[in-house]
Write a protein that holds these residues in place. Structure first.
Motif, PDB file in Angstrom:
ATOM      1  N   THR A 127       0.877  -1.230   0.106  1.00 58.75           N
ATOM      2  CA  THR A 127      -0.004  -0.057  -0.060  1.00 58.75           C
ATOM      3  C   THR A 127       0.924   1.134  -0.112  1.00 58.75           C
ATOM      4  O   THR A 127       0.284   2.224  -0.336  1.00 58.75           O
ATOM      5  CB  THR A 127      -0.888   0.133   1.240  1.00 58.75           C
ATOM      6  OG1 THR A 127      -0.170  -0.174   2.177  1.00 58.75           O
ATOM      7  CG2 THR A 127      -2.115  -1.116   1.393  1.00 58.75           C
ATOM      8  N   ARG A 128       2.185   1.237   0.285  1.00 62.05           N
ATOM      9  CA  ARG A 128       2.972   2.232   0.229  1.00 62.05           C
ATOM     10  C   ARG A 128       3.702   2.516  -0.964  1.00 62.05           C
ATOM     11  O   ARG A 128       4.684   2.448  -1.415  1.00 62.05           O
ATOM     12  CB  ARG A 128       4.047   2.309   1.263  1.00 62.05           C
ATOM     13  CG  ARG A 128       3.604   2.113   2.522  1.00 62.05           C
ATOM     14  CD  ARG A 128       4.986   2.270   3.585  1.00 62.05           C
ATOM     15  NE  ARG A 128       4.444   2.251   5.107  1.00 62.05           N
ATOM     16  CZ  ARG A 128       5.072   2.436   6.144  1.00 62.05           C
ATOM     17  NH1 ARG A 128       6.520   2.355   6.037  1.00 62.05           N
ATOM     18  NH2 ARG A 128       4.550   2.349   7.151  1.00 62.05           N
ATOM     19  N   ARG A 129       2.642   2.724  -2.111  1.00 61.19           N
ATOM     20  CA  ARG A 129       3.166   2.951  -3.323  1.00 61.19           C
ATOM     21  C   ARG A 129       3.881   4.603  -3.416  1.00 61.19           C
ATOM     22  O   ARG A 129       3.723   5.316  -2.340  1.00 61.19           O
ATOM     23  CB  ARG A 129       2.152   2.969  -4.455  1.00 61.19           C
ATOM     24  CG  ARG A 129       1.095   4.245  -4.200  1.00 61.19           C
ATOM     25  CD  ARG A 129       0.134   4.295  -5.432  1.00 61.19           C
ATOM     26  NE  ARG A 129      -0.890   5.357  -5.501  1.00 61.19           N
ATOM     27  CZ  ARG A 129      -1.958   5.060  -4.697  1.00 61.19           C
ATOM     28  NH1 ARG A 129      -2.240   4.325  -4.019  1.00 61.19           N
ATOM     29  NH2 ARG A 129      -2.654   6.240  -4.630  1.00 61.19           N
ATOM     30  N   GLY A 163       5.405 -10.636 -11.699  1.00 59.89           N
ATOM     31  CA  GLY A 163       6.148  -9.657 -11.038  1.00 59.89           C
ATOM     32  C   GLY A 163       5.516  -8.639 -11.114  1.00 59.89           C
ATOM     33  O   GLY A 163       6.179  -7.430 -10.930  1.00 59.89           O
ATOM     34  N   ASP A 164       4.047  -8.313 -11.362  1.00 58.12           N
ATOM     35  CA  ASP A 164       3.522  -6.960 -11.548  1.00 58.12           C
ATOM     36  C   ASP A 164       3.383  -6.485 -10.161  1.00 58.12           C
ATOM     37  O   ASP A 164       2.663  -5.426  -9.756  1.00 58.12           O
ATOM     38  CB  ASP A 164       2.140  -7.187 -11.988  1.00 58.12           C
ATOM     39  CG  ASP A 164       2.445  -7.288 -13.731  1.00 58.12           C
ATOM     40  OD1 ASP A 164       3.393  -6.877 -14.087  1.00 58.12           O
ATOM     41  OD2 ASP A 164       1.314  -7.559 -14.321  1.00 58.12           O
ATOM     42  N   HIS A 165       3.525  -7.091  -9.039  1.00 62.29           N
ATOM     43  CA  HIS A 165       3.299  -6.845  -7.640  1.00 62.29           C
ATOM     44  C   HIS A 165       4.135  -5.482  -7.094  1.00 62.29           C
ATOM     45  O   HIS A 165       3.924  -5.121  -6.126  1.00 62.29           O
ATOM     46  CB  HIS A 165       3.466  -7.941  -6.531  1.00 62.29           C
ATOM     47  CG  HIS A 165       5.003  -8.418  -6.527  1.00 62.29           C
ATOM     48  ND1 HIS A 165       5.420  -9.254  -7.673  1.00 62.29           N
ATOM     49  CD2 HIS A 165       5.758  -8.275  -5.604  1.00 62.29           C
ATOM     50  CE1 HIS A 165       6.649  -9.290  -7.151  1.00 62.29           C
ATOM     51  NE2 HIS A 165       7.028  -8.876  -6.098  1.00 62.29           N
ATOM     52  N   GLU A 166       5.239  -5.172  -8.323  1.00 61.38           N
ATOM     53  CA  GLU A 166       5.923  -4.084  -7.736  1.00 61.38           C
ATOM     54  C   GLU A 166       5.337  -2.746  -8.304  1.00 61.38           C
ATOM     55  O   GLU A 166       5.835  -1.781  -7.985  1.00 61.38           O
ATOM     56  CB  GLU A 166       7.339  -4.321  -8.119  1.00 61.38           C
ATOM     57  CG  GLU A 166       8.011  -5.534  -7.692  1.00 61.38           C
ATOM     58  CD  GLU A 166       9.370  -5.656  -8.168  1.00 61.38           C
ATOM     59  OE1 GLU A 166       9.809  -4.817  -9.031  1.00 61.38           O
ATOM     60  OE2 GLU A 166      10.177  -6.631  -7.901  1.00 61.38           O
ATOM     61  N   TYR A 167       4.302  -2.857  -8.705  1.00 57.36           N
ATOM     62  CA  TYR A 167       3.228  -1.586  -9.261  1.00 57.36           C
ATOM     63  C   TYR A 167       1.963  -1.877  -8.662  1.00 57.36           C
ATOM     64  O   TYR A 167       1.315  -2.523  -8.527  1.00 57.36           O
ATOM     65  CB  TYR A 167       3.528  -1.252 -10.673  1.00 57.36           C
ATOM     66  CG  TYR A 167       5.063  -1.361 -11.324  1.00 57.36           C
ATOM     67  CD1 TYR A 167       5.338  -0.180 -11.577  1.00 57.36           C
ATOM     68  CD2 TYR A 167       5.662  -2.463 -11.568  1.00 57.36           C
ATOM     69  CE1 TYR A 167       6.797   0.190 -12.287  1.00 57.36           C
ATOM     70  CE2 TYR A 167       7.002  -2.314 -12.169  1.00 57.36           C
ATOM     71  CZ  TYR A 167       7.409  -1.041 -12.572  1.00 57.36           C
ATOM     72  OH  TYR A 167       8.566  -0.954 -12.921  1.00 57.36           O
ATOM     73  N   TYR A 168       1.646  -0.253  -8.577  1.00 58.71           N
ATOM     74  CA  TYR A 168       0.296  -0.030  -8.261  1.00 58.71           C
ATOM     75  C   TYR A 168      -0.330   0.544  -9.496  1.00 58.71           C
ATOM     76  O   TYR A 168       0.088   1.486  -9.907  1.00 58.71           O
ATOM     77  CB  TYR A 168       0.125   0.912  -7.042  1.00 58.71           C
ATOM     78  CG  TYR A 168      -1.433   1.065  -6.766  1.00 58.71           C
ATOM     79  CD1 TYR A 168      -2.027   0.478  -5.709  1.00 58.71           C
ATOM     80  CD2 TYR A 168      -2.023   2.305  -7.422  1.00 58.71           C
ATOM     81  CE1 TYR A 168      -3.553   0.785  -5.578  1.00 58.71           C
ATOM     82  CE2 TYR A 168      -3.348   2.586  -7.167  1.00 58.71           C
ATOM     83  CZ  TYR A 168      -4.083   1.688  -6.195  1.00 58.71           C
ATOM     84  OH  TYR A 168      -5.434   2.088  -6.040  1.00 58.71           O
ATOM     85  N   GLU A 169      -1.291  -0.053  -9.865  1.00 54.62           N
ATOM     86  CA  GLU A 169      -2.042   0.246 -11.376  1.00 54.62           C
ATOM     87  C   GLU A 169      -3.330   1.109 -11.042  1.00 54.62           C
ATOM     88  O   GLU A 169      -4.234   0.533 -10.100  1.00 54.62           O
ATOM     89  CB  GLU A 169      -2.349  -0.903 -12.162  1.00 54.62           C
ATOM     90  CG  GLU A 169      -1.055  -1.501 -12.532  1.00 54.62           C
ATOM     91  CD  GLU A 169      -1.288  -2.623 -13.688  1.00 54.62           C
ATOM     92  OE1 GLU A 169      -2.581  -2.828 -14.025  1.00 54.62           O
ATOM     93  OE2 GLU A 169      -0.173  -3.103 -14.118  1.00 54.62           O
ATOM     94  N   MET A 170      -3.490   2.259 -11.713  1.00 50.47           N
ATOM     95  CA  MET A 170      -4.826   2.918 -11.491  1.00 50.47           C
ATOM     96  C   MET A 170      -5.277   3.708 -12.986  1.00 50.47           C
ATOM     97  O   MET A 170      -4.236   3.711 -13.763  1.00 50.47           O
ATOM     98  CB  MET A 170      -4.565   4.269 -10.878  1.00 50.47           C
ATOM     99  CG  MET A 170      -3.514   5.325 -11.340  1.00 50.47           C
ATOM    100  SD  MET A 170      -3.570   6.676 -10.068  1.00 50.47           S
ATOM    101  CE  MET A 170      -2.874   6.089  -8.449  1.00 50.47           C
ATOM    102  N   ASP A 171      -6.567   3.685 -13.252  1.00 55.40           N
ATOM    103  CA  ASP A 171      -7.031   4.101 -14.567  1.00 55.40           C
ATOM    104  C   ASP A 171      -7.029   5.609 -14.556  1.00 55.40           C
ATOM    105  O   ASP A 171      -6.588   6.382 -13.359  1.00 55.40           O
ATOM    106  CB  ASP A 171      -8.261   3.615 -14.723  1.00 55.40           C
ATOM    107  CG  ASP A 171      -9.363   3.945 -13.617  1.00 55.40           C
ATOM    108  OD1 ASP A 171      -9.288   4.901 -12.795  1.00 55.40           O
ATOM    109  OD2 ASP A 171     -10.266   3.183 -13.641  1.00 55.40           O
ATOM    110  N   PRO A 172      -7.179   6.293 -15.587  1.00 56.34           N
ATOM    111  CA  PRO A 172      -7.075   7.718 -15.512  1.00 56.34           C
ATOM    112  C   PRO A 172      -8.177   8.697 -14.429  1.00 56.34           C
ATOM    113  O   PRO A 172      -7.914   9.512 -14.066  1.00 56.34           O
ATOM    114  CB  PRO A 172      -7.310   8.001 -17.025  1.00 56.34           C
ATOM    115  CG  PRO A 172      -7.194   6.973 -17.671  1.00 56.34           C
ATOM    116  CD  PRO A 172      -7.454   5.716 -16.941  1.00 56.34           C
TER     117      PRO A 172
END
Length: 461
Positions: free
Chosen positions: A16-18, A92-101
């Motif tokens: 949660t600490r992106r 390996g995507d757990h190292e990024y937080y993805e959000m939409d626009p």
């Protein structure tokens, strides 16, 4: 709390600490995202783990194939994992937080204190709302009975009067029908001359003598001093109302309100100087300002289109991939870009589209091109907002005057924003300066296309 629960808690905290949004915009890798998916790196925290004590090397039962070695982590859950030789299934995507626009726009609003409210322009549908409108014609089933009655009653009250009071005027000495009519009109009584004539012809004093033979009042003033006129509303309260004479002109028919559904759409024309003076550092600063603004406006509007223009002494349109990297060896004539912008925006009528024109460069321009050609073009091109971003690391060049000249020409005009970026830490301030400039209401525009002023008075929080 057991080791398994503790380990899970640490992992949850870490994911949660992106990376802080402002830090990501200023220093992060923007290239890992695209128009529909923004990837923010996560700040991963170290998870606790036991290790074998290196001081306990040797001795019975130590070492050997498959045996733990000094310094090797202890598996807190033996047997809970992949078998030896099997490939792991965790991605390996757990190292990024993805959000939409849309989420990006909400978070940027919160991070920078922005509050842009998009305006609907293009009508995409018309729907029927509640029956709140009325017209003089329509199907009988839609007759608005309440409105019909109110209009009839209002007209009736406006034409009713105290008949006994008017009849007393006929008893004034020497007064004829015309005199009584003039007196009644002076009193504001809505009576016709024909009614007074009929009353004079039929009125008697109670003994069979015509009114003409009576002189009860010396004058109309004497009559007014002795007799009070009763308001119509008082008489109706006392005697009631037997009927209201309605007319066809009183009819009103209910119609549904027609509601226009408008699409909140926007076209953004991004302009960049591609001349030889725009080195890699300057181009990177342009990308760090323009890319988050593209994401932000995509998230704010229902439909967003982006066009990209680069220029040296001439201008041409490119796609997004070329926009931030292309460089030429030519000189600089910024007005060439605005000539092309004007052509592009002909495809997007201002009455149907929200329009933004964002330009960037190192403020170097040929001769008097800014004052003689660019500024008049900016005045003539209708847009929600014109912006210029100066990317000039260090102290800048002596001939870098474009931003200063634009700022001086449009001082006090909230339809134009100028921002300066000399290093990555300036990026978020520049984005705020641009996006906070547009007013909540466009307001009327002058004949030269410039906005007359903003109304939001937004102050950065």
């Amino acid at each position: 709390m057991g080791l398994t629960e503790d380990r899970g808690r640490f992992r949850e905290v870490g994911e949660t600490r992106r990376e802080d949004l402002a830090e990501f915009i200023s220093h992060g890798d923007l290239g890992g995202s695209d128009a529909d998916r923004i990837r923010i790196p996560i700040k991963v925290v170290d998870l606790p783990a036991f290790e074998y004590d290196q001081r306990a090397a040797g001795g019975v039962g130590q070492g050997g194939d498959g045996q733990p070695q000094p310094g090797q982590p202890v598996d807190p859950e033996p047997g809970d994992g992949d078998e030896e030789g099997d490939p792991g299934e965790e991605g390996g995507d757990h190292e990024y937080y993805e959000m939409d626009p849309e989420e990006f726009a909400r978070e940027l609003d919160e991070a920078l204190g922005l509050d842009l409210e998009p305006k609907g322009k293009r009508v995409v549908a018309e729907v029927e709302g509640d029956f709140t409108d009325t017209a003089r014609s329509g199907p009988r089933g839609t007759l608005d009975v309440d409105e019909f009655f109110k209009r009839g009653l209002k007209r009736h009250l406006a034409t009713d009067f105290d008949e006994s009071y008017v009849r007393e005027g006929l008893f004034v000495a020497g007064a004829d029908v015309d005199d009584v009519f003039a007196w009644a009109r002076d009193q504001g009584i809505p009576v016709s001359r024909a009614w007074i004539a009929d009353a004079a012809a039929t009125a008697e004093d109670g003994h069979g003598e015509p009114v003409a033979a009576l002189d009860r009042w010396e004058s109309f003033d004497a009559l007014d001093a002795e007799v009070d006129r009763e308001p119509v509303t008082h008489r109706i309260r006392r005697e009631g109302l037997d009927s209201v004479p309605f007319r066809r002109e009183d009819e009103r028919f209910r119609h549904p309100e027609v509601i226009e559904k408008r699409e909140r759409n926007v076209v953004v024309v991004n302009v960049r100087d591609a001349s030889g003076s725009m080195r890699e550092t300057k181009r990177e600063l342009v990308e760090r300002v323009f890319t988050p603004m593209d994401w932000y406006l995509t998230g704010k509007y229902d439909a967003a289109e982006f066009r990209y223009v680069v220029h040296d002494a001439e201008a041409w349109e490119v796609d997004r991939e070329e926009f931030f990297g292309i460089q030429s060896g030519g000189g600089t004539r910024i007005s060439s870009a605005y000539d092309l912008v004007e052509e592009i925006l002909e495809e997007y009528p201002y009455g149907e589209w929200n329009r933004y024109v964002f330009a960037a460069g190192d403020s170097e321009n040929a001769g008097s091109d800014t004052t003689e050609r660019v500024i008049p073009k900016m005045e003539s091109i209708d847009a929600n907002l014109h912006a210029y971003v100066e990317t000039q690391p260090g102290d800048g060049a002596a001939n870098a005057r474009h931003a200063d000249e634009v700022e001086a020409a449009f001082e006090g005009d909230d339809g134009v924003a100028v921002a300066r970026v000399s290093e990555p830490d300036d990026v978020t301030d520049a984005i705020y300066e641009i996006l906070s400039t547009e007013a909540e209401d466009d307001g009327p525009r002058t004949g030269d296309g410039r906005a007359t002023g903003r109304t939001d008075g937004g102050e950065r929080r």
